[in-house]
Design a protein around this motif. Sequence first.
Motif, PDB file in Angstrom:
ATOM      1  N   THR A 198       0.875  -1.176   0.000  1.00 23.14           N
ATOM      2  CA  THR A 198       0.000   0.000   0.000  1.00 23.14           C
ATOM      3  C   THR A 198       0.910   1.223   0.000  1.00 23.14           C
ATOM      4  OG1 THR A 198      -0.145  -0.044   2.429  1.00 23.14           O
ATOM      5  CG2 THR A 198      -1.893  -1.159   1.185  1.00 23.14           C
ATOM      6  N   TYR A 200       1.349   5.578  -0.382  1.00 26.77           N
ATOM      7  CA  TYR A 200       0.806   6.946  -0.417  1.00 26.77           C
ATOM      8  C   TYR A 200       1.823   7.848  -1.084  1.00 26.77           C
ATOM      9  CZ  TYR A 200      -0.821  11.573   0.943  1.00 26.77           C
ATOM     10  OH  TYR A 200      -1.245  12.882   0.907  1.00 26.77           O
ATOM     11  N   ILE A 224      -2.279   5.362  -3.564  1.00 25.98           N
ATOM     12  CA  ILE A 224      -3.092   6.497  -3.132  1.00 25.98           C
ATOM     13  C   ILE A 224      -2.305   7.773  -3.399  1.00 25.98           C
ATOM     14  CG2 ILE A 224      -4.323   7.550  -1.198  1.00 25.98           C
ATOM     15  CD1 ILE A 224      -4.153   4.757   0.188  1.00 25.98           C
ATOM     16  N   VAL A 244      -6.694  11.191  -2.349  1.00 32.11           N
ATOM     17  CA  VAL A 244      -6.974  11.889  -1.097  1.00 32.11           C
ATOM     18  C   VAL A 244      -7.020  13.379  -1.398  1.00 32.11           C
ATOM     19  CG1 VAL A 244      -5.955  12.567   1.104  1.00 32.11           C
ATOM     20  CG2 VAL A 244      -6.002  10.156   0.453  1.00 32.11           C
ATOM     21  N   ILE A 255      -7.142   7.972   4.098  1.00 28.51           N
ATOM     22  CA  ILE A 255      -6.405   6.739   3.817  1.00 28.51           C
ATOM     23  C   ILE A 255      -7.078   5.553   4.518  1.00 28.51           C
ATOM     24  CG2 ILE A 255      -4.235   5.528   4.289  1.00 28.51           C
ATOM     25  CD1 ILE A 255      -2.796   8.186   3.731  1.00 28.51           C
ATOM     26  N   VAL A 264       0.320   3.377   5.730  1.00 25.69           N
ATOM     27  CA  VAL A 264       0.656   2.645   4.509  1.00 25.69           C
ATOM     28  C   VAL A 264       2.040   2.021   4.652  1.00 25.69           C
ATOM     29  CG1 VAL A 264      -0.780   4.079   3.014  1.00 25.69           C
ATOM     30  CG2 VAL A 264       1.609   4.739   3.455  1.00 25.69           C
TER      31      VAL A 264
END
Length: 409
Positions: A198, A200, A224, A244, A255, A264
Amino acid sequence: MSGNKAVAYVEPGVVEIETIDYPDLRLHDGPGVDPRNVGRDCRHGVIVKVLASNICGSDQHMVRGRTTAPAGLVLGHEITGEVVEKGPDVEYIHEGDIVSVPFNIACGRCRNCKERKTGICLNVNPVRPGSAYGYVDMGGWAGGQAEYVMVPYADFNLLRFRDADQAREKLLDLTMLSDIFPTGFHGCVSAGVGVGSTVYIAGAGPVGLAAAASAQLLGAAVVIVGDLNGERLAQARSFGCETVDLTRGAPEDQIEDIIGEPEVDAAVDAVGFEAKGHGKDAHEAPATVLNSLMSVARAGASLGIPGLYVTEDPGGIDSDAQSGSLKLRLGLGWAKSHSFTTGQCPVMKYHRELAMAILHDRVQIAKAVNAQIISLDEAPRGYEEFDKGASRKYVLDPHGALQRFKKAA
């Protein structure tokens, strides 16, 4: 040839098209050229006919007046082109070759180059390790937002495409190899992105979008992207990213809504020193992104920081910011055992593999960053629109090599 049209920085907010000398295999005096570099003989160099040169967010920092860039500096460090002349010491690059030019200028001989740290070559910039075309405090090598440019240490620096016709067919994607694609990829690799991660990514400008595409290429499960700009967030969603909206505040809650937890596996800063705070009416707060990444990255995670930070920012919000001193929550990063990777991307570490991914249709990077082709004469408009937050990667077409892509669109 006697002339060479180029994009030059004039003053904050202003770039102009100027006619400069056609390049030769020597570094001449001029705006931003370190006196110790003047007269440097480049028998190892080539002259490149520029087929594509991109406007970069790093260029925009200079044009906004946020660096000490001198008036008259010819801009442009993202260069793809055709070799039209080579120096007597060049052995393996030939006239007619289609090449990608890494934005790092590297000698190939120093300790750092031999360790693949080409972003901090010790021999090309008398001011500090590392150099780039058309950039402040980088030794004064002329930029490539021009019709022609000189590239030193050609055998070492250039990525030659074996099939020139194939390269021309993929030119709009391949032009991203000189900087933003490897830079975004480097940010992800530095952050430990891998299969099932995951991720960000702070910032949905071209580098952030390139990082997002890179994270997908590396096998991330969820990518993300956070930004304050709705148009740029929409571009991230266009190729499968979650987003986001930072006008709604800090990213943790959003998130958690996406992945079920507020942290993340990997985090990337694709914003840099002109960061703004979170919220609808956010003002500049240069440490915001770094501090927020420490909040959203799990304990033991790595932070990739390809976003640019400078040692001198005349437009900084306070005396600390003007000298590159930011108010970091280093205690938080220490407590969570984070690791940080900063600095110029060593483009040569990645560009050959990323070129193969492009040539074999594993990634459509030009589409991901929303590449828009404009003429060299239209560069001032490109800078103006980019500064206003347009979600486009402006690609300059000095010789009409990209017209086939405009027709296809």
